[in-house]
Design an enzyme around this catalytic site. Structure first.
Site, PDB file in Angstrom:
ATOM      1  N   HIS A  67      -7.955   8.252   9.044  1.00  0.00           N
ATOM      2  CA  HIS A  67      -7.127   7.775   7.913  1.00  0.00           C
ATOM      3  C   HIS A  67      -6.740   8.952   7.015  1.00  0.00           C
ATOM      4  CE1 HIS A  67      -6.296   4.251   4.992  1.00  0.00           C
ATOM      5  NE2 HIS A  67      -5.480   5.259   4.758  1.00  0.00           N
ATOM      6  N   HIS A 114      -3.332  11.093   5.176  1.00  0.00           N
ATOM      7  CA  HIS A 114      -1.907  11.186   4.830  1.00  0.00           C
ATOM      8  C   HIS A 114      -1.506  12.660   4.862  1.00  0.00           C
ATOM      9  CE1 HIS A 114      -1.590   6.953   3.496  1.00  0.00           C
ATOM     10  NE2 HIS A 114      -2.850   7.119   3.140  1.00  0.00           N
ATOM     11  N   ARG A 126       1.680  13.605   4.830  1.00  0.00           N
ATOM     12  CA  ARG A 126       2.876  13.681   3.961  1.00  0.00           C
ATOM     13  C   ARG A 126       4.104  14.322   4.591  1.00  0.00           C
ATOM     14  NH1 ARG A 126       0.888   9.804   0.838  1.00  0.00           N
ATOM     15  NH2 ARG A 126      -0.528  10.477  -0.802  1.00  0.00           N
ATOM     16  N   HIS A 130      -4.190  -2.176   5.505  1.00  0.00           N
ATOM     17  CA  HIS A 130      -4.520  -1.943   4.093  1.00  0.00           C
ATOM     18  C   HIS A 130      -4.518  -3.330   3.455  1.00  0.00           C
ATOM     19  CE1 HIS A 130      -3.473   0.020   0.031  1.00  0.00           C
ATOM     20  NE2 HIS A 130      -3.276  -1.263  -0.169  1.00  0.00           N
ATOM     21  N   HIS A 169     -10.187   1.228   4.440  1.00  0.00           N
ATOM     22  CA  HIS A 169     -10.847   1.545   3.162  1.00  0.00           C
ATOM     23  C   HIS A 169     -11.430   0.345   2.415  1.00  0.00           C
ATOM     24  CE1 HIS A 169      -6.788   0.496   2.052  1.00  0.00           C
ATOM     25  NE2 HIS A 169      -6.297   1.703   2.152  1.00  0.00           N
ATOM     26  N   ASP A 184      -9.245   8.605   3.779  1.00  0.00           N
ATOM     27  CA  ASP A 184      -8.006   8.197   3.097  1.00  0.00           C
ATOM     28  C   ASP A 184      -7.476   9.375   2.267  1.00  0.00           C
ATOM     29  OD1 ASP A 184      -5.816   6.857   2.123  1.00  0.00           O
ATOM     30  OD2 ASP A 184      -6.941   5.527   0.796  1.00  0.00           O
ATOM     31  N   PHE A 230      -1.709   6.213  -6.853  1.00  0.00           N
ATOM     32  CA  PHE A 230      -3.049   5.958  -6.328  1.00  0.00           C
ATOM     33  C   PHE A 230      -3.414   7.029  -5.308  1.00  0.00           C
ATOM     34  CE2 PHE A 230      -1.579   1.618  -7.444  1.00  0.00           C
ATOM     35  CZ  PHE A 230      -2.675   1.136  -8.130  1.00  0.00           C
ATOM     36  N   GLY A 231      -4.680   7.413  -5.255  1.00  0.00           N
ATOM     37  CA  GLY A 231      -5.149   8.229  -4.130  1.00  0.00           C
ATOM     38  C   GLY A 231      -5.744   9.560  -4.517  1.00  0.00           C
TER      39      GLY A 231
HETATM   40 ZN   LIG Z   1      -4.287   2.314   2.047  1.00  0.00          ZN
END
Ligand SMILES: [Zn+2]
Length: 461
Positions: A64, A66, A68, A183, A236, A335, A353-354
């Site tokens: 998981h 990202h 980008r 998700h 998550h 994540d 978020f994140g």
């Molecule tokens: Zn997510």
């Protein structure tokens, strides 16, 4: 090339129940031998790596992440994201499709494969979108995504609200033998919530994101996995109720699974009230709390603690830990969600978020699960290797002879502090800088090649 003899390390391969001190021989990028044969079979002039006091395990997999790219390269690129993965001990990552454009077509899959080959330092597996543009309205061409090489489908960052559409996605996924990763967020319940709905959201005056907003979709996914026979993996997990639902469903044999991220099993919503409140209340049960000479500090409303799903209560955190320990949650991941400083340096309500995570997640997992004696080292490693490989049918996650020599070398007891200057990611949105940590990757090998070794400032590629 790509041949190496690692000597005297503790070799742990949960897929084959192996845990022994041995030499490990890599020839031409593949595992050639483990044990007494290894040194004998090695060519005389082979390069050696002294692994005494270190653990060697199958290369860690983070399913998981990202990256980008394409489209959001101010936050991260395939080059920087995979460099961060290598530093964190990861040899394989699965990137999420919420890029710009989203990964909802074979062309974008091909583009990422190409960039990963030329610029990535670890293996990049790709997840495709479930719906076109991740808009939750119309299915993406799932068969063509599968042919292009995606290993799973997900609308991560978003959640399909239309249950009938999700059912069709599951039916296609089953037909193409793909796992559906979800998700879990019920939009009607969550609306514009920014943190866990509870005591702290009320006291801080922030809009709540109730645990039921996650649990509702976990329950939906269980019903659809049962109805369609598709494998659904809940991403998550943050809430105690989600763990309970999955535990009960697994007992009935439903093909449902779940993953947990370090922030959800380390922190709680009290962190958003600032470090003083956190350490005075929920921080006490973090491993190493008593050993920390100087407790890390941060202000209230710090957007490094804003993620989706949000940090929840101490009870939820404990339930996630219990779920990991009893096998309800079989996969650990980060994540990893990079954002630029200017995006995060705004009021809590407006920040994205994140948080990032690739470089610190393994240390946090070792601290919260292994050093607390909740899990054995082998069981912890399995959640980062054999389990994600099995879930996504990846030919990874084992040190069997003949397998790709993807290997993580780490020191489970090394104490260290993660500094901003050490990060390879383009982004620094993470709350764990400055924390005393225990357990550290020291070398990452992909196909027998050292893509990162501690002490070396630059990746040896
Ligand atoms: Zn997510």
């Amino acid at each position: 090339m790509n041949s190496l003899l690692l000597t005297g390390g503790r070799v742990i391969d949960p897929a084959r129940r192996l845990d022994t001190t041995a030499d490990l021989l890599i020839l031409d990028g593949k595992i050639a031998a483990i044990g007494a044969d290894a040194a004998q079979q090695a060519p005389r002039d082979i390069e050696k790596f002294d692994a005494k006091g270190l653990v060697l395990c199958p290369g860690l997999i983070d399913l998981h992440v990202h990256l980008r790219e394409p489209g959001q390269t101010a936050k991260e690129t395939i080059a920087t994201g995979t460099a961060a993965a290598a530093r964190g001990g990861f040899t394989s990552v699965v990137c999420m499709p919420n890029t710009a454009p989203s990964i909802d077509n074979a062309g974008t899959v091909a583009l990422i494969h190409e960039r990963a080959k030329s610029q990535g330092v670890v293996n990049v597996f790709i997840s495709g979108a479930i719906t076109k543009g991740i808009a939750g309205e119309e299915l993406a061409p799932i068969g063509s995504l599968k042919r292009a090489g995606v290993v799973a489908i997900t609308d991560d960052g978003h959640c399909i609200q239309n249950n009938e559409l999700m059912r069709r996605a599951c039916e296609y996924a089953k037909m193409f033998d793909l796992t559906v990763m979800d998700h879990c967020q019920d939009y009607a319940l969550v609306t514009t919530g920014v943190m866990h709905e509870g005591n702290w959201s009320t006291r801080l005056g922030l809009q709540g994101w109730p645990a039921a907003g996650e649990e509702m979709i976990v329950a939906r996914n269980i019903l659809l996995a049962e109805l369609t026979g598709a494998r659904i993996h809940c991403q998550h997990l943050s809430a105690a109720g989600s763990v309970e639902l999955i535990r009960a469903a697994k007992k009935r044999g439903v093909p449902i699974s779940g993953e947990a991220c370090p922030h959800h099993y380390t922190l709680t919503d009290a962190a958003i009230a600032g470090s003083e409140k956190f350490w005075a209340e929920d921080g006490k049960s973090i491993f190493g709390f008593s050993a920390m000479k100087e407790l890390p500090s941060w202000p209230s409303y710090d957007t490094s603690f804003k993620m989706n799903p949000p940090l929840r209560s101490a009870r939820d955190r404990e339930a996630i830990l219990e779920g990991i320990v009893d096998g309800t949650i079989e996969v650990l991941c980060s994540d990893h969600a990079p954002h630029c400083d200017f995006e995060k340096e705004v009021e809590f309500d407006y920040a994205p978020f994140g948080i990032t995570g690739l470089e610190v997640e393994f240390a946090l997992a070792l601290m919260q699960l292994y050093h607390t004696k909740r899990l054995s080292l082998a069981d912890l490693i399995a959640k980062y290797t054999a389990a994600p490989a099995k879930l996504l049918n990846l030919a990874k996650g084992t040190l069997a002879v003949g397998a790709d020599a993807d290997i993580t070398v780490f020191d489970p007891d090394r104490e260290w502090i993660w500094q901003r200057s050490d990060t390879a990611s383009k982004s620094q949105n993470n709350p764990f800088y400055g924390w005393p940590l225990k357990g550290k990757p020291v070398a990452t090998l992909v196909g027998g090649k050292k893509v990162w070794v501690e002490q070396e400032a630059v990746a040896a590629v």
